[in-house]
Design an enzyme around this catalytic site. Structure first.
Site, PDB file in Angstrom:
ATOM      1  N   SER A   1      -6.810   3.543 -32.986  1.00  8.63           N
ATOM      2  CA  SER A   1      -8.010   2.845 -32.519  1.00  8.63           C
ATOM      3  C   SER A   1      -7.915   1.326 -32.612  1.00  8.63           C
ATOM      4  O   SER A   1      -8.822   0.626 -32.160  1.00  8.63           O
ATOM      5  CB  SER A   1      -9.223   3.308 -33.323  1.00  8.63           C
ATOM      6  OG  SER A   1      -9.113   2.905 -34.668  1.00  8.63           O
TER       7      SER A   1
ATOM      8  N   THR B   1     -12.465   1.212 -34.280  1.00  8.50           N
ATOM      9  CA  THR B   1     -12.370  -0.251 -34.353  1.00  8.50           C
ATOM     10  C   THR B   1     -12.301  -0.538 -35.829  1.00  8.50           C
ATOM     11  O   THR B   1     -12.624   0.320 -36.641  1.00  8.50           O
ATOM     12  CB  THR B   1     -13.671  -0.883 -33.776  1.00  8.50           C
ATOM     13  OG1 THR B   1     -13.748  -0.633 -32.387  1.00  8.50           O
ATOM     14  CG2 THR B   1     -13.749  -2.387 -34.010  1.00  8.50           C
TER      15      THR B   1
ATOM     16  N   THR C   1      -9.869  -4.080 -32.119  1.00  9.81           N
ATOM     17  CA  THR C   1      -9.908  -2.717 -31.574  1.00  9.81           C
ATOM     18  C   THR C   1      -8.996  -2.561 -30.361  1.00  9.81           C
ATOM     19  O   THR C   1      -8.650  -3.555 -29.711  1.00  9.81           O
ATOM     20  CB  THR C   1     -11.354  -2.392 -31.123  1.00  9.81           C
ATOM     21  OG1 THR C   1     -11.460  -1.006 -30.791  1.00  9.81           O
ATOM     22  CG2 THR C   1     -11.762  -3.193 -29.907  1.00  9.81           C
TER      23      THR C   1
ATOM     24  N   ARG D   1     -12.080  -3.152 -18.866  1.00  7.63           N
ATOM     25  CA  ARG D   1     -13.396  -3.006 -19.512  1.00  7.63           C
ATOM     26  C   ARG D   1     -13.325  -3.755 -20.856  1.00  7.63           C
ATOM     27  O   ARG D   1     -12.360  -3.608 -21.598  1.00  7.63           O
ATOM     28  CB  ARG D   1     -13.693  -1.525 -19.737  1.00  7.63           C
ATOM     29  CG  ARG D   1     -14.952  -1.246 -20.581  1.00  7.63           C
ATOM     30  CD  ARG D   1     -14.625  -1.074 -22.046  1.00  7.63           C
ATOM     31  NE  ARG D   1     -15.766  -0.629 -22.839  1.00  7.63           N
ATOM     32  CZ  ARG D   1     -15.766  -0.569 -24.168  1.00  7.63           C
ATOM     33  NH1 ARG D   1     -14.691  -0.915 -24.841  1.00  7.63           N
ATOM     34  NH2 ARG D   1     -16.823  -0.157 -24.817  1.00  7.63           N
TER      35      ARG D   1
ATOM     36  N   THR E   1     -18.884  -1.072 -35.051  1.00  2.00           N
ATOM     37  CA  THR E   1     -17.921  -0.195 -34.390  1.00  2.00           C
ATOM     38  C   THR E   1     -18.737   0.861 -33.648  1.00  2.00           C
ATOM     39  O   THR E   1     -19.888   1.087 -33.967  1.00  2.00           O
ATOM     40  CB  THR E   1     -16.983   0.505 -35.385  1.00  2.00           C
ATOM     41  OG1 THR E   1     -17.764   1.311 -36.259  1.00  2.00           O
ATOM     42  CG2 THR E   1     -16.198  -0.477 -36.223  1.00  2.00           C
ATOM     43  N   GLY E   2     -18.092   1.505 -32.677  1.00  2.00           N
ATOM     44  CA  GLY E   2     -18.792   2.544 -31.919  1.00  2.00           C
ATOM     45  C   GLY E   2     -18.929   2.151 -30.468  1.00  2.00           C
ATOM     46  O   GLY E   2     -18.166   1.318 -29.964  1.00  2.00           O
TER      47      GLY E   2
HETATM   48  N1  ASP Z   1     -16.702  -0.795 -30.242  1.00  2.00           N
HETATM   49  C1  ASP Z   1     -15.470  -0.508 -29.572  1.00  2.00           C
HETATM   50  C2  ASP Z   1     -15.628  -0.727 -28.111  1.00  2.00           C
HETATM   51  O1  ASP Z   1     -16.665  -0.381 -27.570  1.00  2.00           O
HETATM   52  C3  ASP Z   1     -14.942   0.855 -29.772  1.00  2.00           C
HETATM   53  C4  ASP Z   1     -15.194   1.491 -31.080  1.00  2.00           C
HETATM   54  O2  ASP Z   1     -15.619   0.880 -32.029  1.00  2.00           O
HETATM   55  O3  ASP Z   1     -14.955   2.681 -31.167  1.00  2.00           O
HETATM   56  O4  ASP Z   1     -14.695  -1.162 -27.504  1.00  2.00           O
END
Ligand code: ASP
Length: 356
Positions: free
Chosen positions: A88, A213, A231, A241, A264-265
């Site tokens: 990740s 991330t 990330t 993106r 994160t997320g």
């Molecule tokens: N926040 C990150 C993104 O949207 C991905 C993640 O944290 O899983 O790129």
């Protein structure tokens, strides 16, 4: 830009429900966990695996030796970025829809109120260090794609293949499972996904799909604060993106007089809500890091409720303040809400609260 007269601004703010009303409302959200305080220096990461602990070990050496929070968070982030088994972040991260690894990262230094970031950077294993170059060696904050790679090469970085065999195999598996339900789609498709797919899980969501991330936040012995968010972004994302991680105020924010926050997320929701900035603002208003992270979760849930959607995006927020208190909140309820922290007493895993 034309300045709005102060009286008119206050009237518009009141009409929008800003100011004391909004602050009072969030202040009523109860916190479920007593906030810990371990003094300073202190460093934390949203990673809870062995690499996260190793990252904090190396960051701690810097802090314990009187080094800066900025050097500590960069070192910690580099350890995680260089782990080939972490799919990740950095080297070994899962690629985009075309099988290309594109990395996002940001860094912020509270002491100098400066920030740097890179997005969709290919071929460089440690994007947070390139973000630091943007911060310290240019007069810009965000550089993307080939421009970011060019900058890294100018400063002596080597372009390498970041796609590990493990990540390549995972990408091939995903491509074999492709259906018309991919990231491209009309508005109905997006609404259906937010409502939970209408019962049946779409085939592409059954394929291996990853969020992930890391945030590394620190306050050093002088009380200066810094942070990194880094990330490889959402797996199988549409090329170029850009998520929340390189967006200052979304995936990361630092205010040297208050504290730092990272996310994160699902980045799309973190961008729309400016979540890290919101958390730091809440701490400035007197909330503990734990309470402020929970406020951010409630705020995002509330935004969707307001438009009639029962959508709970997967997110995790971490924060610390100048006094060495820290907190973590995630959604949906039952999701991972842990962080790893290193302080004078040693290294520990802290469990916050999951909501929604
Ligand atoms: N926040 C990150 C993104 O949207 C991905 C993640 O944290 O899983 O790129």
């Amino acid at each position: 830009m034309k300045k709005m007269p102060r009286r008119r601004f206050l009237r518009s703010a009141a009409a929008l429900g800003l100011g004391a009303t909004a602050a009072g409302r969030w202040a009523q959200v109860p916190t479920r966990t007593p906030p810990p305080g371990r003094g300073i220096p202190l460093v934390l990461t949203s990673h809870t695996n062995d690499t996260g602990r190793e990252a904090l070990g190396q960051a701690w050496e810097i802090l314990a030796g009187g080094g800066t929070a900025l050097d500590a968070v960069e070192r910690g982030a580099n350890v995680i970025e260089l782990d080939p088994d972490d799919t990740s972040v950095g080297y070994g991260g899962l690629p985009n829809a075309e099988g290309v690894v594109q990395l996002d990262a940001s860094i912020m230094d509270g002491r100098t109120y400066s920030a740097g970031a890179v997005a969709a950077l290919e071929g460089i294993k440690t994007p947070s260090s390139v973000a630091r170059l943007v911060m310290e060696r240019t007069d810009h904050v965000l550089i993307v794609g080939p421009g970011a790679q060019r900058l890294a090469v100018d400063f002596g970085y080597r372009v390498e293949n970041l796609l590990t065999e493990r990540a390549r195999q995972a990408w091939l598996r995903w491509r074999e499972n492709l259906s018309e339900l991919d990231d491209w789609g009309p508005p109905e498709h997006l609404a259906r996904r937010r409502r939970g797919g209408g019962g049946e899980v779409p085939p592409h969501e059954r394929a291996e799909f990853h969020y992930g991330t890391t945030n590394v936040l620190a306050v050093d012995a002088k009380g200066d604060i810094a942070g990194v968010t880094t990330t490889s972004g959402l797996s199988w994302k549409i090329p170029y993106r850009v998520g929340d991680s390189p967006i200052i105020g979304a995936g990361l924010y630092v205010d040297n007089s208050v504290g730092a926050a990272g996310a994160t997320g699902r980045g799309e929701d973190v961008i729309k809500s400016c979540a890290s900035y919101f958390i730091v603002l809440r701490m400035k208003e007197g909330r503990t890091p734990q309470q402020a992270c929970e406020d951010a979760v409630e705020m995002i849930l509330d935004r969707y409720r307001a438009v009639g959607l029962d959508f709970v995006p997967p997110e995790k927020f971490v924060a610390l303040n100048k006094a060495g208190q820290y907190g973590c909140a995630s959604m949906p309820s039952g999701s991972d809400c842990r962080l790893t922290v290193r302080h004078q007493g040693g290294t520990e895993t802290y469990e916050g609260v999951s909501l929604g």
